[in-house]
Design a protein around this motif. Structure first.
Motif, PDB file in Angstrom:
ATOM      1  N   ALA A  20       3.406  -1.747   5.308  1.00  0.00           N
ATOM      2  CA  ALA A  20       2.146  -2.396   5.275  1.00  0.00           C
ATOM      3  C   ALA A  20       1.883  -3.193   6.436  1.00  0.00           C
ATOM      4  O   ALA A  20       0.672  -3.022   6.977  1.00  0.00           O
ATOM      5  CB  ALA A  20       2.185  -3.566   4.118  1.00  0.00           C
ATOM      6  N   ALA A  21       2.732  -3.976   7.008  1.00  0.00           N
ATOM      7  CA  ALA A  21       2.406  -4.817   8.379  1.00  0.00           C
ATOM      8  C   ALA A  21       2.215  -3.848   9.354  1.00  0.00           C
ATOM      9  O   ALA A  21       1.260  -4.269   9.959  1.00  0.00           O
ATOM     10  CB  ALA A  21       3.810  -5.583   8.349  1.00  0.00           C
ATOM     11  N   LYS A  22       2.804  -2.569   9.423  1.00  0.00           N
ATOM     12  CA  LYS A  22       2.448  -1.741  10.594  1.00  0.00           C
ATOM     13  C   LYS A  22       1.131  -1.376  10.442  1.00  0.00           C
ATOM     14  O   LYS A  22       0.324  -0.941  11.240  1.00  0.00           O
ATOM     15  CB  LYS A  22       3.606  -0.640  10.434  1.00  0.00           C
ATOM     16  N   LEU A  23       0.698  -1.319   8.863  1.00  0.00           N
ATOM     17  CA  LEU A  23      -0.421  -0.241   8.674  1.00  0.00           C
ATOM     18  C   LEU A  23      -1.744  -1.443   8.588  1.00  0.00           C
ATOM     19  O   LEU A  23      -2.853  -1.109   8.720  1.00  0.00           O
ATOM     20  CB  LEU A  23      -0.535   0.358   7.381  1.00  0.00           C
ATOM     21  N   GLY A  24      -1.403  -2.747   8.952  1.00  0.00           N
ATOM     22  CA  GLY A  24      -2.344  -3.616   8.933  1.00  0.00           C
ATOM     23  C   GLY A  24      -2.764  -3.832   7.467  1.00  0.00           C
ATOM     24  O   GLY A  24      -4.173  -4.222   7.351  1.00  0.00           O
ATOM     25  N   ILE A  25      -2.298  -3.732   6.267  1.00  0.00           N
ATOM     26  CA  ILE A  25      -2.796  -3.742   5.038  1.00  0.00           C
ATOM     27  C   ILE A  25      -1.782  -4.966   4.439  1.00  0.00           C
ATOM     28  O   ILE A  25      -0.628  -5.041   4.691  1.00  0.00           O
ATOM     29  CB  ILE A  25      -2.860  -2.610   4.112  1.00  0.00           C
ATOM     30  N   SER A  26      -2.375  -5.096   3.115  1.00  0.00           N
ATOM     31  CA  SER A  26      -1.688  -6.062   2.351  1.00  0.00           C
ATOM     32  C   SER A  26      -0.260  -5.223   1.713  1.00  0.00           C
ATOM     33  O   SER A  26      -0.571  -4.010   1.416  1.00  0.00           O
ATOM     34  CB  SER A  26      -2.201  -6.771   1.326  1.00  0.00           C
ATOM     35  N   ALA A  27       0.764  -5.736   1.297  1.00  0.00           N
ATOM     36  CA  ALA A  27       1.889  -5.118   0.763  1.00  0.00           C
ATOM     37  C   ALA A  27       1.509  -4.803  -0.850  1.00  0.00           C
ATOM     38  O   ALA A  27       1.846  -3.590  -1.117  1.00  0.00           O
ATOM     39  CB  ALA A  27       3.082  -6.055   0.416  1.00  0.00           C
ATOM     40  N   GLN A  29      -1.406  -3.568  -1.549  1.00  0.00           N
ATOM     41  CA  GLN A  29      -2.238  -2.387  -1.389  1.00  0.00           C
ATOM     42  C   GLN A  29      -1.564  -1.124  -1.139  1.00  0.00           C
ATOM     43  O   GLN A  29      -1.610  -0.266  -1.786  1.00  0.00           O
ATOM     44  CB  GLN A  29      -3.214  -2.592  -0.034  1.00  0.00           C
ATOM     45  N   LEU A  30      -0.282  -1.451  -0.302  1.00  0.00           N
ATOM     46  CA  LEU A  30       0.410  -0.137  -0.243  1.00  0.00           C
ATOM     47  C   LEU A  30       1.450   0.049  -1.481  1.00  0.00           C
ATOM     48  O   LEU A  30       1.534   1.089  -1.886  1.00  0.00           O
ATOM     49  CB  LEU A  30       1.371  -0.626   0.865  1.00  0.00           C
ATOM     50  N   PHE A  31       1.900  -1.215  -2.155  1.00  0.00           N
ATOM     51  CA  PHE A  31       2.514  -0.832  -3.595  1.00  0.00           C
ATOM     52  C   PHE A  31       1.702  -0.022  -4.367  1.00  0.00           C
ATOM     53  O   PHE A  31       2.083   0.694  -5.051  1.00  0.00           O
ATOM     54  CB  PHE A  31       2.822  -2.178  -3.921  1.00  0.00           C
ATOM     55  N   LEU A  32       0.371  -0.384  -4.624  1.00  0.00           N
ATOM     56  CA  LEU A  32      -0.521   0.242  -5.419  1.00  0.00           C
ATOM     57  C   LEU A  32      -0.574   1.581  -5.052  1.00  0.00           C
ATOM     58  O   LEU A  32      -0.657   2.677  -6.021  1.00  0.00           O
ATOM     59  CB  LEU A  32      -1.606  -0.322  -5.520  1.00  0.00           C
ATOM     60  N   GLU A  33      -0.935   1.986  -3.840  1.00  0.00           N
ATOM     61  CA  GLU A  33      -0.757   3.233  -3.231  1.00  0.00           C
ATOM     62  C   GLU A  33       0.358   4.097  -3.509  1.00  0.00           C
ATOM     63  O   GLU A  33       0.621   5.436  -4.070  1.00  0.00           O
ATOM     64  CB  GLU A  33      -1.275   3.432  -1.613  1.00  0.00           C
ATOM     65  N   LEU A  34       1.695   3.642  -3.165  1.00  0.00           N
ATOM     66  CA  LEU A  34       2.789   4.250  -3.516  1.00  0.00           C
ATOM     67  C   LEU A  34       3.188   4.347  -4.942  1.00  0.00           C
ATOM     68  O   LEU A  34       3.504   5.386  -5.562  1.00  0.00           O
ATOM     69  CB  LEU A  34       4.014   3.582  -2.730  1.00  0.00           C
ATOM     70  N   LYS A  35       2.897   3.604  -5.649  1.00  0.00           N
ATOM     71  CA  LYS A  35       2.850   3.665  -7.151  1.00  0.00           C
ATOM     72  C   LYS A  35       1.915   4.718  -7.718  1.00  0.00           C
ATOM     73  O   LYS A  35       2.346   5.731  -8.682  1.00  0.00           O
ATOM     74  CB  LYS A  35       2.481   2.375  -8.026  1.00  0.00           C
ATOM     75  N   ARG A  36       0.683   4.729  -7.180  1.00  0.00           N
ATOM     76  CA  ARG A  36      -0.134   5.923  -7.454  1.00  0.00           C
ATOM     77  C   ARG A  36       0.353   7.527  -7.201  1.00  0.00           C
ATOM     78  O   ARG A  36       0.100   8.324  -8.073  1.00  0.00           O
ATOM     79  CB  ARG A  36      -1.419   5.850  -6.908  1.00  0.00           C
ATOM     80  N   THR A  37       1.005   7.523  -6.004  1.00  0.00           N
ATOM     81  CA  THR A  37       1.622   8.825  -5.558  1.00  0.00           C
ATOM     82  C   THR A  37       2.924   8.792  -6.060  1.00  0.00           C
ATOM     83  O   THR A  37       3.645   9.860  -5.486  1.00  0.00           O
ATOM     84  CB  THR A  37       1.380   8.956  -4.258  1.00  0.00           C
ATOM     85  N   ASP A  38       3.579   8.123  -6.849  1.00  0.00           N
ATOM     86  CA  ASP A  38       4.808   8.223  -7.378  1.00  0.00           C
ATOM     87  C   ASP A  38       5.926   7.985  -6.299  1.00  0.00           C
ATOM     88  O   ASP A  38       7.083   8.602  -6.424  1.00  0.00           O
ATOM     89  CB  ASP A  38       5.226   9.424  -8.417  1.00  0.00           C
ATOM     90  N   GLY A  39       5.418   7.381  -5.133  1.00  0.00           N
ATOM     91  CA  GLY A  39       6.352   7.270  -3.943  1.00  0.00           C
ATOM     92  C   GLY A  39       7.466   6.239  -4.191  1.00  0.00           C
ATOM     93  O   GLY A  39       8.378   6.439  -3.603  1.00  0.00           O
TER      94      GLY A  39
END
Length: 76
Positions: A20-27, A29-39
């Protein structure tokens, strides 16, 4: 099914926070995207044995690559 351990969970958190830090977004936001894609369940936890021995940069790049493959529009 992979048995989750405290160390594996700490690894998943490390991956999310640093990517998330590398992408400049909140953790979150990334958690929700990874959860959505089953990552989390299908990528991060199963990758723990191999990835936890790698550098932070390598781990972050692998996580970004997973996201690119599952939702290229998420990464700007």
């Amino acid at each position: 099914m992979l048995k989750t351990t405290r160390k594996a969970t700490e690894f998943v958190i490390f991956c999310i926070e640093n990517t998330a830090a590398k992408l400049g977004i909140s953790a979150q936001q990334l958690f929700l995207e990874l959860k959505r894609t089953d990552g989390i369940r299908s990528f991060l936890y199963p990758s723990y044995p191999a990835l936890h021995t790698q550098s932070k940069e390598y781990i972050v790049e692998e996580t970004i690559e997973y996201i690119r493959q599952h939702n290229p529009d998420f990464i700007k």
